[in-house]
Design a protein around this motif. Structure first.
Motif, PDB file in Angstrom:
ATOM      1  N   ILE A  23       0.834  -1.209   0.000  1.00 23.90           N
ATOM      2  CA  ILE A  23       0.000   0.000   0.000  1.00 23.90           C
ATOM      3  C   ILE A  23       0.869   1.259   0.000  1.00 23.90           C
ATOM      4  O   ILE A  23       0.611   2.217  -0.735  1.00 23.90           O
ATOM      5  N   ALA A  24       1.932   1.243   0.819  1.00 19.67           N
ATOM      6  CA  ALA A  24       2.830   2.406   0.876  1.00 19.67           C
ATOM      7  C   ALA A  24       3.491   2.654  -0.475  1.00 19.67           C
ATOM      8  O   ALA A  24       3.648   3.809  -0.904  1.00 19.67           O
ATOM      9  N   SER A  25       3.853   1.592  -1.159  1.00 12.60           N
ATOM     10  CA  SER A  25       4.515   1.746  -2.460  1.00 12.60           C
ATOM     11  C   SER A  25       3.585   2.340  -3.507  1.00 12.60           C
ATOM     12  O   SER A  25       4.043   2.937  -4.493  1.00 12.60           O
ATOM     13  N   CYS A  26       2.278   2.192  -3.301  1.00 14.27           N
ATOM     14  CA  CYS A  26       1.305   2.739  -4.258  1.00 14.27           C
ATOM     15  C   CYS A  26       1.321   4.264  -4.280  1.00 14.27           C
ATOM     16  O   CYS A  26       0.898   4.884  -5.262  1.00 14.27           O
ATOM     17  N   PHE A  27       1.809   4.882  -3.202  1.00 11.51           N
ATOM     18  CA  PHE A  27       1.901   6.333  -3.166  1.00 11.51           C
ATOM     19  C   PHE A  27       3.054   6.826  -4.043  1.00 11.51           C
ATOM     20  O   PHE A  27       3.051   7.962  -4.516  1.00 11.51           O
ATOM     21  N   PHE A  28       4.049   5.974  -4.241  1.00 11.12           N
ATOM     22  CA  PHE A  28       5.179   6.328  -5.099  1.00 11.12           C
ATOM     23  C   PHE A  28       4.875   6.032  -6.560  1.00 11.12           C
ATOM     24  O   PHE A  28       5.315   6.750  -7.458  1.00 11.12           O
ATOM     25  N   VAL A  29       4.128   4.927  -6.777  1.00 17.92           N
ATOM     26  CA  VAL A  29       3.738   4.538  -8.140  1.00 17.92           C
ATOM     27  C   VAL A  29       2.233   4.287  -8.137  1.00 17.92           C
ATOM     28  O   VAL A  29       1.780   3.210  -7.741  1.00 17.92           O
ATOM     29  N   PRO A  30       1.434   5.273  -8.527  1.00 19.15           N
ATOM     30  CA  PRO A  30      -0.021   5.102  -8.514  1.00 19.15           C
ATOM     31  C   PRO A  30      -0.454   3.901  -9.354  1.00 19.15           C
ATOM     32  O   PRO A  30       0.182   3.590 -10.372  1.00 19.15           O
ATOM     33  N   PRO A  31      -1.492   3.194  -8.925  1.00 17.24           N
ATOM     34  CA  PRO A  31      -1.953   1.995  -9.639  1.00 17.24           C
ATOM     35  C   PRO A  31      -2.238   2.281 -11.120  1.00 17.24           C
ATOM     36  O   PRO A  31      -2.842   3.301 -11.467  1.00 17.24           O
ATOM     37  N   ASP A  32      -1.751   1.376 -11.958  1.00 17.16           N
ATOM     38  CA  ASP A  32      -1.996   1.474 -13.396  1.00 17.16           C
ATOM     39  C   ASP A  32      -2.040   0.062 -13.982  1.00 17.16           C
ATOM     40  O   ASP A  32      -2.054  -0.932 -13.249  1.00 17.16           O
ATOM     41  N   ARG A  33      -2.050  -0.030 -15.289  1.00 12.10           N
ATOM     42  CA  ARG A  33      -2.178  -1.333 -15.957  1.00 12.10           C
ATOM     43  C   ARG A  33      -0.989  -2.250 -15.692  1.00 12.10           C
ATOM     44  O   ARG A  33      -1.103  -3.472 -15.774  1.00 12.10           O
ATOM     45  N   GLU A  34       0.165  -1.665 -15.416  1.00 16.61           N
ATOM     46  CA  GLU A  34       1.366  -2.491 -15.196  1.00 16.61           C
ATOM     47  C   GLU A  34       1.272  -3.330 -13.928  1.00 16.61           C
ATOM     48  O   GLU A  34       2.011  -4.305 -13.769  1.00 16.61           O
ATOM     49  N   TYR A  35       0.400  -2.963 -13.007  1.00 14.27           N
ATOM     50  CA  TYR A  35       0.261  -3.721 -11.763  1.00 14.27           C
ATOM     51  C   TYR A  35      -0.051  -5.192 -12.030  1.00 14.27           C
ATOM     52  O   TYR A  35       0.424  -6.078 -11.311  1.00 14.27           O
TER      53      TYR A  35
END
Length: 370
Positions: A23-35
């Motif tokens: 969850i913390a890492s999502c603030f650095f890389v917002p969710p997108d198709r690459e997830y």
């Protein structure tokens, strides 16, 4: 409610940490198709299938019957220790270290009581735990980190076996030596016989077929996209309760770490820093990290920062030795000791740590020689 939350946090600490990191890492890389591409779906599907099939085998009582049959042929305390320890060592290669300990530690405690060997409980269970963690390192299906690294690296089944074979043979020799030198050898004063139930032949055939399909998927002869629906449909028809026995927290832990590692790989500065720390020291870092977060998360975390999978495989397997949480499977044995021999918990932890450190030191010497 508070007690339930605290209980969950204690029980699923690694899962909680993995989710917090993801969850913390999502603030650095917002969710997108690459997830979606972060997730190793093949590993998750294989883990799910193997766990559900092993739960079926456990339910049949086949492993316990095999152990009882071997123990009936032993006449000494040292013989009992050999059987219990090497049951864990050999079976963990195929049924995973977790299943080996879940199956044989309660069985072993019963046997040790019947054989009037309760004074050796802490030592024998410690060796059983070490045996399960070391035997499992030989094959891709022996433990979760091997399965993941084997899949991620694209290596062959035999190449992984060849990589870990010297360590496995050395571990077997060490275990045998410790049993001969450290285990008491009383005559068995209580018969180890018990009424044997007839094994369910149809269920054994069914789970054997499913396990064979799992092996074919491991060696890449059957795609996981075929295996997964086949296993799910068959279990829904014949024994849907097994689907509830799958360790979903482990699967979620994998998924969370996949997200975290994937995101960290997209933060250039952080990726470069971790890469600098890990490169050239993969085995040492893997062992050290395993002592803190256990070897499965260590494998998931470090795999995104190195292509030296050989060092990572060796490091995370040897890293299962050491602290109680270095391999989460070790907690299975500890919980059984705490439940049945609460007064000996401290003694068990002392013996467990001592023997784990000695085994780790010996295997590190072997690694240096190789």
């Amino acid at each position: 409610m508070r007690a339930k939350v605290i209980g969950f946090l204690k029980r699923e600490t690694v899962l909680v940490v993995a989710c917090v990191l993801a969850i913390a890492s999502c603030f650095f890389v917002p969710p997108d198709r690459e997830y979606v591409s972060y997730i190793d779906w093949r590993t998750l599907a294989l883990l799910f299938c193997l766990m559900s099939v092993m739960a079926g085998f456990q339910e049949t009582g086949a492993f316990q019957k095999m152990g009882t049959g071997l123990l009936l042929k032993t006449k000494s305390g040292r013989g009992v220790a050999f059987v219990l320890v090497f049951l864990c060592f050999l079976c963990s290669m195929w049924i995973t270290n977790d299943v080996a300990l879940i199956t044989f530690v309660p069985f072993g405690l019963l046997v040790l009581r019947l054989a009037d060997m309760e004074r050796s409980v802490c030592l024998v269970v410690t060796l059983m735990t070490i045996a399960a963690n070391l035997g499992s390192m030989l094959t891709p299906i022996g433990n979760p980190q091997n399965l993941y690294l084997y899949t991620a690296s694209g290596r062959s089944f035999l190449s992984l076996v060849g990589l870990m074979l010297p360590y496995t043979l050395f571990a077997a020799a060490l275990l045998a030596t410790v049993i001969l030198c450290a285990c008491p050898n009383p005559k068995i004063s209580v018969a180890l016989t018990e009424k044997q139930k007839k094994l369910p032949a149809k269920s054994l055939v069914l789970y054997s077929v499913l396990f064979f399909l799992c092996l074919l998927t491991v060696v890449k002869l059957i795609p996981a996209t075929v295996l997964f629906p086949v296993v799910v449909v068959i279990l829904l028809i014949f024994n849907r309760k097994l689907l509830l026995k799958v360790d979903y927290s482990l699967l979620l832990t994998f998924a969370a770490f996949f997200v975290f590692v994937g995101n960290m790989g997209r933060v250039p500065a952080l990726h470069a820093f971790i890469l600098q720390v890990v490169t050239g020291h993969e085995q040492t870092v893997a062992i050290a990290v395993s002592q803190i977060i256990s070897n499965v998360p260590a494998a998931l975390l470090l795999s995104g920062f190195t292509e030296n999978t050989d060092a990572l495989i060796v490091g995370t397997n040897l890293g299962g030795l050491g602290t109680l949480i270095a391999s989460m499977a070790s907690l299975i044995s500890y919980k059984q000791i705490a439940l049945q021999y609460g007064a000996q918990k401290k003694r068990y932890l002392l013996l467990f740590t001592l023997w784990n450190v000695l085994f780790l030191a010996a295997l590190l010497l072997l690694s240096a020689a190789l």
